[in-house]
Scaffold this motif. Sequence first.
Motif, PDB file in Angstrom:
ATOM      1  N   GLN A  68      -9.061  68.305  -7.408  1.00  0.00           N
ATOM      2  CA  GLN A  68      -9.453  67.021  -7.994  1.00  0.00           C
ATOM      3  C   GLN A  68      -9.300  67.014  -9.505  1.00  0.00           C
ATOM      4  OE1 GLN A  68     -13.369  66.820  -6.119  1.00  0.00           O
ATOM      5  NE2 GLN A  68     -12.612  65.198  -4.799  1.00  0.00           N
TER       6      GLN A  68
ATOM      7  N   GLN B 130     -10.189  73.320  -4.064  1.00  0.00           N
ATOM      8  CA  GLN B 130     -11.094  73.666  -2.959  1.00  0.00           C
ATOM      9  C   GLN B 130     -10.303  73.902  -1.681  1.00  0.00           C
ATOM     10  OE1 GLN B 130     -11.967  70.705  -4.871  1.00  0.00           O
ATOM     11  NE2 GLN B 130     -13.106  72.134  -6.137  1.00  0.00           N
TER      12      GLN B 130
ATOM     13  N   SER C 298     -12.395  58.276   5.086  1.00  0.00           N
ATOM     14  CA  SER C 298     -12.899  59.069   3.973  1.00  0.00           C
ATOM     15  C   SER C 298     -14.180  58.453   3.435  1.00  0.00           C
ATOM     16  CB  SER C 298     -11.865  59.169   2.849  1.00  0.00           C
ATOM     17  OG  SER C 298     -11.757  57.933   2.158  1.00  0.00           O
ATOM     18  N   ARG C 299     -14.909  59.213   2.626  1.00  0.00           N
ATOM     19  CA  ARG C 299     -16.155  58.714   2.062  1.00  0.00           C
ATOM     20  C   ARG C 299     -16.288  59.157   0.619  1.00  0.00           C
ATOM     21  NH1 ARG C 299     -19.673  63.050   1.749  1.00  0.00           N
ATOM     22  NH2 ARG C 299     -19.308  64.763   3.214  1.00  0.00           N
TER      23      ARG C 299
ATOM     24  N   TYR D 263      -3.170  67.119  -3.008  1.00  0.00           N
ATOM     25  CA  TYR D 263      -3.542  67.666  -1.706  1.00  0.00           C
ATOM     26  C   TYR D 263      -2.330  68.315  -1.035  1.00  0.00           C
ATOM     27  CZ  TYR D 263      -6.978  64.017  -2.574  1.00  0.00           C
ATOM     28  OH  TYR D 263      -7.922  63.209  -3.158  1.00  0.00           O
TER      29      TYR D 263
ATOM     30  N   TYR E 260      -1.134  69.210   2.951  1.00  0.00           N
ATOM     31  CA  TYR E 260      -1.398  69.061   4.374  1.00  0.00           C
ATOM     32  C   TYR E 260      -0.333  69.810   5.159  1.00  0.00           C
ATOM     33  CZ  TYR E 260      -4.427  65.105   3.148  1.00  0.00           C
ATOM     34  OH  TYR E 260      -5.412  64.311   2.627  1.00  0.00           O
TER      35      TYR E 260
ATOM     36  N   SER F 253     -17.420  67.162  -4.802  1.00  0.00           N
ATOM     37  CA  SER F 253     -16.511  68.247  -4.428  1.00  0.00           C
ATOM     38  C   SER F 253     -16.178  68.234  -2.950  1.00  0.00           C
ATOM     39  CB  SER F 253     -17.122  69.595  -4.799  1.00  0.00           C
ATOM     40  OG  SER F 253     -18.335  69.784  -4.117  1.00  0.00           O
ATOM     41  N   ALA F 254     -16.944  67.495  -2.156  1.00  0.00           N
ATOM     42  CA  ALA F 254     -16.679  67.472  -0.709  1.00  0.00           C
ATOM     43  C   ALA F 254     -15.746  66.343  -0.316  1.00  0.00           C
ATOM     44  CB  ALA F 254     -17.998  67.349   0.045  1.00  0.00           C
ATOM     45  N   SER F 255     -15.274  65.578  -1.285  1.00  0.00           N
ATOM     46  CA  SER F 255     -14.445  64.428  -0.956  1.00  0.00           C
ATOM     47  C   SER F 255     -13.145  64.847  -0.298  1.00  0.00           C
ATOM     48  CB  SER F 255     -14.104  63.645  -2.225  1.00  0.00           C
ATOM     49  OG  SER F 255     -15.269  63.138  -2.814  1.00  0.00           O
ATOM     50  N   LYS F 256     -12.855  64.276   0.835  1.00  0.00           N
ATOM     51  CA  LYS F 256     -11.560  64.499   1.450  1.00  0.00           C
ATOM     52  C   LYS F 256     -11.332  63.435   2.503  1.00  0.00           C
ATOM     53  CE  LYS F 256     -13.517  67.982   4.576  1.00  0.00           C
ATOM     54  NZ  LYS F 256     -13.398  69.381   5.056  1.00  0.00           N
ATOM     55  N   ILE F 257     -10.089  63.286   2.858  1.00  0.00           N
ATOM     56  CA  ILE F 257      -9.702  62.331   3.888  1.00  0.00           C
ATOM     57  C   ILE F 257      -9.469  63.092   5.185  1.00  0.00           C
ATOM     58  CG2 ILE F 257      -7.819  60.837   4.627  1.00  0.00           C
ATOM     59  CD1 ILE F 257      -7.609  59.761   1.870  1.00  0.00           C
TER      60      ILE F 257
ATOM     61  N   LEU G 117      -5.755  69.402   6.458  1.00  0.00           N
ATOM     62  CA  LEU G 117      -5.861  69.676   5.031  1.00  0.00           C
ATOM     63  C   LEU G 117      -5.923  71.172   4.773  1.00  0.00           C
ATOM     64  CD1 LEU G 117      -6.258  68.407   2.205  1.00  0.00           C
ATOM     65  CD2 LEU G 117      -8.721  68.522   2.635  1.00  0.00           C
TER      66      LEU G 117
ATOM     67  N   THR H  76     -10.965  60.312  -7.738  1.00  0.00           N
ATOM     68  CA  THR H  76     -11.578  61.543  -7.240  1.00  0.00           C
ATOM     69  C   THR H  76     -12.640  61.249  -6.191  1.00  0.00           C
ATOM     70  OG1 THR H  76     -13.143  61.489  -9.069  1.00  0.00           O
ATOM     71  CG2 THR H  76     -11.164  62.807  -9.361  1.00  0.00           C
ATOM     72  N   ASP H  77     -12.999  59.970  -6.035  1.00  0.00           N
ATOM     73  CA  ASP H  77     -13.969  59.685  -4.988  1.00  0.00           C
ATOM     74  C   ASP H  77     -13.288  59.324  -3.681  1.00  0.00           C
ATOM     75  OD1 ASP H  77     -14.840  56.335  -6.166  1.00  0.00           O
ATOM     76  OD2 ASP H  77     -13.014  57.124  -5.279  1.00  0.00           O
ATOM     77  N   LEU H  78     -12.013  59.368  -3.685  1.00  0.00           N
ATOM     78  CA  LEU H  78     -11.187  59.226  -2.490  1.00  0.00           C
ATOM     79  C   LEU H  78     -11.265  57.862  -1.820  1.00  0.00           C
ATOM     80  CD1 LEU H  78     -10.937  62.575  -0.577  1.00  0.00           C
ATOM     81  CD2 LEU H  78      -9.282  61.374  -1.936  1.00  0.00           C
TER      82      LEU H  78
ATOM     83  N   TYR I  12      -7.081  71.222  -1.643  1.00  0.00           N
ATOM     84  CA  TYR I  12      -7.011  70.052  -2.491  1.00  0.00           C
ATOM     85  C   TYR I  12      -7.583  70.371  -3.864  1.00  0.00           C
ATOM     86  CZ  TYR I  12     -11.916  69.140  -1.086  1.00  0.00           C
ATOM     87  OH  TYR I  12     -13.258  69.235  -0.848  1.00  0.00           O
TER      88      TYR I  12
ATOM     89  N   GLY J 260     -17.814  60.946  -2.533  1.00  0.00           N
ATOM     90  CA  GLY J 260     -18.471  62.245  -2.634  1.00  0.00           C
ATOM     91  C   GLY J 260     -17.998  62.923  -3.886  1.00  0.00           C
TER      92      GLY J 260
END
Lengths: 114, 114
Positions: free
Chosen positions: A50, A56, B93-94, A33, A35, B98-102, A45, A97-99, A48, B96
Amino acid sequence: DGGITQSPKYLFRKEGQNVTLSCEQNLNHDAMYWYRQDPGQGLRLIYYSQIVNDFQKGDIAEGYSVSREKKESFPLTVTSAQKNPTAFYLCASGAGTDLVQPQHFGDGTRLSIL
Amino acid sequence: GENVEQHPSTLSVQEGDSAVIKCTYSDSASNYFPWYKQELGKRPQLIIDIRSNVGEKKDQRIAVTLNKTAKHFSLHITETQPEDSAVYLCAASRRGSSASKIIFGSGTRLSIRP
């Protein structure tokens, strides 16, 4: 000694110039990532990635570009289109990758305008 | 969009007293909440984190509490010491793809008065 290495520590950009910030990690992390940190605004952000060869846009991608040709490396280019680039730039990596994993940060690059 | 609000932006406490920093998140699907400590000009370092399946976690003088219903989580530092002076960053964070991010809060600058 595993970790994230950012270089240079300080960088100056001239008007109309593109500059590239380096970020290398030897933690074998899939996700990386970038920042941007401005006073009083926490971390925002930029981009990033993955997985290798995929990345993305984050919330403030305009004026920036990245590449992810190797797992260990995620360089950030600040282009001349970024009109206010003065900030502290932080690179981070994460194992999952799921953070739902903590992120590890580099020591940062402070970019200023000449 | 998703956001994390952090309060207060600055906090000054007497050495030995307790400090509390609160963050509120908007994405109800968030399930991981780390706290980072960032000393001046340095990288953020993870100090404690909590997942959505627990309500509280402690590590010596530091604790984090999570209220999923109200969508807020707090950092508690007891018996504060001069070395606790720093900027503290919360994040959410959650899971996900491709939308995963903090998402980070804007930070709290904590000062410990001797």
